[in-house]
Design an enzyme around this catalytic site. Sequence first.
Site, PDB file in Angstrom:
ATOM      1  N   HIS A 122       1.027  -1.220  -0.271  1.00 27.66           N
ATOM      2  CA  HIS A 122      -0.350  -0.151   0.317  1.00 27.66           C
ATOM      3  C   HIS A 122       0.632   1.306   0.383  1.00 27.66           C
ATOM      4  CE1 HIS A 122      -3.547  -2.725   2.286  1.00 27.66           C
ATOM      5  NE2 HIS A 122      -3.294  -2.352   1.118  1.00 27.66           N
ATOM      6  N   PRO A 123       1.751   1.069  -0.702  1.00 28.04           N
ATOM      7  CA  PRO A 123       2.894   2.278  -0.954  1.00 28.04           C
ATOM      8  C   PRO A 123       1.998   3.498  -0.922  1.00 28.04           C
ATOM      9  CG  PRO A 123       3.386   0.962  -2.865  1.00 28.04           C
ATOM     10  CD  PRO A 123       2.142   0.765  -1.872  1.00 28.04           C
TER      11      PRO A 123
END
Length: 470
Positions: free
Chosen positions: A404-405
């Site tokens: 989930h960057p």
Amino acid sequence: GCSSINGMIYMRGQARDYDQWAALTGEEEWRWEQALPDFRRHESHWRLDQPGRADAAFAQLHGHASQGGSGEWRVERQRLRWDVLDAFALAAQQAGIPATQDFNGGDNEGVGYFEVNQKKGWRWNTAKAFLRPTCYGRPNFEMWTHAQAARLLLQKLPDGTQRCSGVQVWTGKEMVQAHASCEVVLAAGSINSPQLLQLSGIGPAPLLAAHGIAVACDLPGVGGNLQDHLQIRSVFKVQGVKTLNTLASSLLGKARIGLEYAALRSGPMSMAPSQLGAFTRSSPDQPHANLEFHVQPLSLDAFGDPLHAFPAFTASVCNLNPTSRGSVQIKSPRFQDAPAIAPNYLSTHEDRQVAADSLRLARRIVSQPALARYQPEEFKPGVQYQSDEELARLAGDIATTIFHPVGTTAMGRADDPQAVLDPRLRVRGVAGLRVVDAGAMPTITSGNTNAPTLMIAEKAARWIAQDHAS
């Protein structure tokens, strides 16, 4: 994009996420009430296939009473259940986490099965939803695969400012240029978008100078503010219940799984990587749910490794709102070279404390009566670790990214020196260039990030059309 390989979980996040974006950017369009219409605009929800009295409250809450939920983005129930996951859900309720059938109403606290982006047991991605029905065959649409953007084309205007006029692309055989008459939309993701900006001379001046890249626009925030959800993967051995470890341990078991999927589009081959979710608080003094559990009826040492030979489940837990910040920085002026990614997980005292508290909470849930019949035994991290310091250290040892960057090209106010984008996603100091991906998020959402990114794209499409209307 990520919807072709992600966990297929449909999760909007919490209302406070978007209210915080509005406060950080000064743009009221990012508030929860203003974000909801853009979520709904493309949503097709299983609960509204045959609307009835039972779904009236859902339709009203989600605003579908007039729209009917007939959008492109399909949301369905999962097509299987597991006894061990049902027991975990009941144990979570015994530990004080309420049951829920809807994680997407603005407050996702509760435990239940995730809804997924699938259609009749098949993965539903953005190519199937948005490109194939409307774009293929159009004379003004062209898609290049196995191609890599090398750098943006910039023009210096008479007033000294920069304008993006196109992009340079390596096709795999040659370098070509594509030019834009209106604007360029950069949607390469939270890793590649800042890399491409930096390669093009847009980013922190000292970093660019260190690699011999001429500075076109000094934007210190490009590649900074990296945030991600670090999942801490607790593993518990069990007895007397089916898990994927045992079902897939033989050729016969794998054949049965394959046949079930071929005949019914159900069973383990239809399941998302995580099936059961729980949102809760790491400690009573937290004002809102700050943890997300992804619970799986399987276990392994690391992604890509074989399943364990013993029956077990994994209770991964992540801090939804980490205070640690990382970076993405080019390592050379060559577009072929991957950038340096430094997540800096658990680099703050707050994040280490939440990590320790979350492992204790996982233990408290598993110790509830609902799971007792399966005799759960902690395999990772191990009951011998008890102190805050031990648990925080072990959290780092057994944790992985949950992919989930966000935040590396964050939008913000004009007086924010770290803001890369204005509140409508336009790159500051460079005309004709907009970033539309998860990198634009100033803070990470409280849940999985695919659905929020589609909401961002929905707003961007409308703003682009407005800006260039004749």
